[in-house]
Design an enzyme around this catalytic site. Structure first.
Site, PDB file in Angstrom:
ATOM      1  N   ASN A   1       8.806 -10.569   8.395  1.00  0.00           N
ATOM      2  CA  ASN A   1       8.551  -9.401   8.475  1.00  0.00           C
ATOM      3  C   ASN A   1       7.188  -8.997   7.625  1.00  0.00           C
ATOM      4  O   ASN A   1       6.935  -9.664   6.760  1.00  0.00           O
ATOM      5  CB  ASN A   1       9.769  -8.437   8.169  1.00  0.00           C
TER       6      ASN A   1
ATOM      7  N   HIS B   1       5.656  -5.851   5.417  1.00  0.00           N
ATOM      8  CA  HIS B   1       6.067  -4.361   5.189  1.00  0.00           C
ATOM      9  C   HIS B   1       4.759  -3.816   4.188  1.00  0.00           C
ATOM     10  O   HIS B   1       4.278  -4.500   3.586  1.00  0.00           O
ATOM     11  CB  HIS B   1       7.496  -4.630   4.048  1.00  0.00           C
TER      12      HIS B   1
ATOM     13  N   SER C   1       3.245  -6.935   2.306  1.00  0.00           N
ATOM     14  CA  SER C   1       3.549  -8.195   1.951  1.00  0.00           C
ATOM     15  C   SER C   1       4.366  -8.663   3.182  1.00  0.00           C
ATOM     16  O   SER C   1       5.017  -7.857   3.976  1.00  0.00           O
ATOM     17  CB  SER C   1       5.057  -7.908   0.798  1.00  0.00           C
TER      18      SER C   1
HETATM   19  C1  GRF Z   1       3.078  -1.931   9.801  1.00  0.00           C
HETATM   20  O1  GRF Z   1       2.070  -0.996   8.886  1.00  0.00           O
HETATM   21  C2  GRF Z   1       3.860  -2.639   9.180  1.00  0.00           C
HETATM   22  O2  GRF Z   1       3.568  -2.768   7.581  1.00  0.00           O
HETATM   23  C3  GRF Z   1       4.943  -1.952   9.511  1.00  0.00           C
HETATM   24  O3  GRF Z   1       4.865  -1.576  10.596  1.00  0.00           O
HETATM   25  C4  GRF Z   1       3.544  -1.096  10.866  1.00  0.00           C
HETATM   26  C5  GRF Z   1       3.385  -1.705  12.218  1.00  0.00           C
HETATM   27  O4  GRF Z   1       1.950  -1.350  12.918  1.00  0.00           O
HETATM   28  N1  GRF Z   1       6.265  -2.899   9.303  1.00  0.00           N
HETATM   29  P1  GRF Z   1       1.492  -2.093  14.261  1.00  0.00           P
HETATM   30  O5  GRF Z   1       2.496  -1.510  15.161  1.00  0.00           O
HETATM   31  O6  GRF Z   1       1.388  -3.584  14.089  1.00  0.00           O
HETATM   32  O7  GRF Z   1       0.362  -1.413  14.405  1.00  0.00           O
END
Ligand code: GRF
Length: 229
Positions: free
Chosen positions: A105, A107, A134
């Site tokens: 994942n 974050h 991260s």
């Molecule tokens: C990202 O900022 C990620 O950190 C979070 O969700 C967002 C996804 O953005 N988990 P995208 O759909 O990849 O543009």
């Protein structure tokens, strides 16, 4: 050997796009994308002729049953890695356990700080000088699995959640492909609850530094750069 990757999204899919762009210079291939809703990001899969499928929650369906259906869609593909890229659902413990060691994942904070939602609002309210993103292995505790790579960006005076988010996302687009590549190449494994890199326990995450526009400033020596963004 090329590692097979399945990506789960819910939204814009900019990280998915970055992963697609990195494929050519890496040892992974995205074989399918799933979303829990009709996400804009599915267009990146369709544009490349890869399956992009919506698996929506059915009326009255609880978390475990939804996750079971998702598993039934993913498992015939036998992916080496399942990548969460903005997948806005909390996954049940059986799902997480099923993909243990191959579920990643990203974050938008420097974990373990600012787990959960509304990260940028909280970072700005706290007056932090820096923030970032991260990439971590997913474990049973939300946003708490071992971190592989962090990207650090400055927080600027006058930042809004939107400007900070855009800067953090640029860093994400560089670190996420690198993290997936580390796992795809077999350089990183999750051993119990810790990360081992090239056979040795990882004392701390790889850290990359980015400038105020999200441009790369400093990259760890031993980390592959397969991102083209
Ligand atoms: C990202 O900022 C990620 O950190 C979070 O969700 C967002 C996804 O953005 N988990 P995208 O759909 O990849 O543009």
């Amino acid at each position: 050997m090329t590692a097979s990757v399945v990506v789960l999204i819910s939204g814009r899919g900019s990280n998915l796009d970055a992963l697609f762009q990195a494929e050519a210079a890496s040892s992974f291939r995205i074989d399918a994308v799933f979303s829990n809703r009709d996400a804009a990001g599915l267009s990146y899969a369709h544009a490349r002729g890869r399956p992009g499928t919506v698996i929506a929650r059915q009326r009255g369906e609880d978390r475990e049953r939804y996750d079971q259906r998702l598993r039934l869609a993913i498992d015939p593909l036998a992916p080496d890695i399942v990548v969460l890229a903005g997948f806005m659902r909390i996954l049940s413990a059986p799902f997480v356990a099923h993909y243990a060691g191959r579920l990643l994942n990203i974050h938008p904070s420097l974990l373990p700080a600012y787990r959960g939602l509304d990260v940028h609002e909280r970072v700005l309210a706290a007056g932090e000088a820096r923030s970032g993103a991260s990439v971590h292995f997913v474990t049973a505790d939300l946003d708490a699995g071992p971190v592989l790579i962090q990207g650090v960006v400055p927080v600027l005076a006058g930042d809004t959640p939107a400007t900070l988010s855009a800067r953090v996302q640029r860093a994400e687009h560089t670190i996420y492909p690198a993290a997936v590549e580390l796992v795809a190449a077999g350089r990183v494994v999750l051993a119990d609850t810790a990360v081992a890199i090239d056979g040795a326990p990882q004392a701390q995450p790889f850290t990359a530094f980015f400038d105020e526009d999200g441009g790369l400033l400093e990259w760890p020596d031993t980390l592959p750069r397969c991102s083209s963004v």
